[in-house]
Design an enzyme around this catalytic site. Structure first.
Site, mmCIF file in Angstrom:
data_model
loop_
_atom_site.group_PDB
_atom_site.id
_atom_site.type_symbol
_atom_site.label_atom_id
_atom_site.label_comp_id
_atom_site.label_asym_id
_atom_site.label_seq_id
_atom_site.Cartn_x
_atom_site.Cartn_y
_atom_site.Cartn_z
ATOM 1 N N LYS A 6 0.847 -1.205 0.000
ATOM 2 C CA LYS A 6 0.000 0.000 0.000
ATOM 3 C C LYS A 6 0.880 1.252 0.000
ATOM 4 C CE LYS A 6 -3.871 -2.450 2.070
ATOM 5 N NZ LYS A 6 -4.679 -2.803 3.242
ATOM 6 N N GLN A 19 -5.009 -1.852 9.508
ATOM 7 C CA GLN A 19 -4.887 -3.164 8.864
ATOM 8 C C GLN A 19 -5.455 -4.262 9.767
ATOM 9 O OE1 GLN A 19 -3.871 -3.552 5.720
ATOM 10 N NE2 GLN A 19 -4.021 -5.766 5.730
ATOM 11 N N ASP A 67 -11.193 2.337 3.564
ATOM 12 C CA ASP A 67 -11.437 0.894 3.441
ATOM 13 C C ASP A 67 -12.921 0.607 3.183
ATOM 14 O OD1 ASP A 67 -9.312 -0.896 3.552
ATOM 15 O OD2 ASP A 67 -9.055 -0.643 5.719
HETATM 16 N N1 GUN Z 1 -6.972 -7.199 5.867
HETATM 17 C C1 GUN Z 1 -7.202 -7.906 4.746
HETATM 18 N N2 GUN Z 1 -7.694 -7.107 3.778
HETATM 19 C C2 GUN Z 1 -7.781 -5.877 4.309
HETATM 20 C C3 GUN Z 1 -8.202 -4.622 3.795
HETATM 21 O O1 GUN Z 1 -8.639 -4.472 2.645
HETATM 22 N N3 GUN Z 1 -8.123 -3.569 4.662
HETATM 23 C C4 GUN Z 1 -7.683 -3.704 5.925
HETATM 24 N N4 GUN Z 1 -7.666 -2.611 6.700
HETATM 25 N N5 GUN Z 1 -7.283 -4.854 6.432
HETATM 26 C C5 GUN Z 1 -7.326 -5.930 5.620
#
Ligand code: GUN
Length: 289
Positions: free
Chosen positions: A52, A96, A119
């Site tokens: 990211k 996350q 998200d």
């Molecule tokens: N864990 C797995 N996929 C995601 C996501 O798209 N966003 C976040 N914040 N955590 C994750």
């Protein structure tokens, strides 16, 4: 059979975002800023967050990574969320997942200001999405509808089977495929208690597999000419790899692919689109709704 190249599509979209950021900044606008909160040292989460941050660089965004050890308290994390909510330089942020068991994930998600929830996990965004209002759409489903659109795949009036009912993928995916402005399809959601998953899949024009069971979808479950989207990314041991593992999709690719009109590979299909959608949402957050 046409392979859907998520990697190339994501690169193209990130280049488009970078162009837009350049013109925003040339006009005196603010550089979009994404913050990510990472708790602990889970290998998968480390990789996702690293990717990211790299994607932010590619798009010309500012990024901030905030790290906590596994023993962070819920109150400390809530205080961090509050700081980010109030930081005017931060346009959007993510925490996350998964979080350690002693932390109530839902409580953290609900503490995020929904206007910064890139998200798309906050109940306000989920609710707005389900009735077609402007919102942040969770990144994986948004990436999938973007791929379907970019490949001119007809979805209106088609039978779509979504395998899995998670809050992050299955549920929002089913919503989007149902909605007029996205999929406009007839949607069936299958899960662990569906009576006959094989029969449901055999009827489908489009299968979106998000159940996290490696090689679950086999050739006998797929109609000739179907579109198959594989969201699975299970780490399976692989001694031939330096890392000791490989990512395995939910679809038995080799036997399913010859029957499909379109199929996504793993890796290189849905995965890169997820991060690219997060970038899209961050740009949207920076521009305002
Ligand atoms: N864990 C797995 N996929 C995601 C996501 O798209 N966003 C976040 N914040 N955590 C994750």
């Amino acid at each position: 059979m046409q392979l859907i190249d998520g990697k190339a599509t994501a690169e193209a979209i990130k280049a488009e975002i970078a162009e837009e950021v350049k013109s925003i900044m040339a006009a005196g606008g603010k550089q979009p800023h994404l913050a990510a909160v990472l708790v602990g040292h889970d290998g998968g989460s480390e990789t996702y967050v690293k990717n990211k941050v790299i994607a932010c660089e590619k798009c010309g965004f500012k990024s901030t990574l905030i790290r906590y050890e596994d023993d962070v308290t819920e109150d400390e994390l809530l205080a961090c969320v509050e700081r980010l909510n109030n930081d005017n330089d931060v346009d959007g942020f993510i925490v996350q997942l998964p979080l350690p068991r002693h932390i109530d994930e839902q409580k953290i998600i609900e503490a995020i200001d929904y206007r910064k929830d890139v998200d798309g996990f906050h109940p306000i965004n989920v609710g707005r999405m389900s009735i077609g209002l402007p919102c942040f759409i969770s990144a994986t489903p948004l990436g999938i509808v973007t791929l379907l659109k970019r490949y001119n795949i007809e979805t209106a009036g088609k039978k779509c089977v979504v395998l899995g009912r998670s809050n992050i993928v299955g549920k929002p995916m089913a919503q989007l495929m149902m909605q007029k402005q996205y999929g406009d399809a007839t949607v069936t959601v299958c899960h662990s208690h569906t009576a006959d998953i094989k029969a449901e899949c055999r009827e489908a024009d489009i299968i979106i597999a998000a159940i996290g069971k490696p090689d679950f979808v086999t050739a006998d479950m797929v109609k000739e000419g179907a579109v198959v989207i594989d969201v699975g990314t299970t780490r399976v041991p692989d001694a031939t790899r330096k890392s000791g593992f490989r990512l395995n999709g939910d679809v038995k690719f080799d036997e399913v692919a010859p029957k499909c009109s379109f199929i996504t590979p793993v890796p290189g299909g849905v995965g890169p689109m997820t991060i690219c959608s997060l970038m899209k949402n961050t740009l949207q957050a920076a521009k305002g709704w």
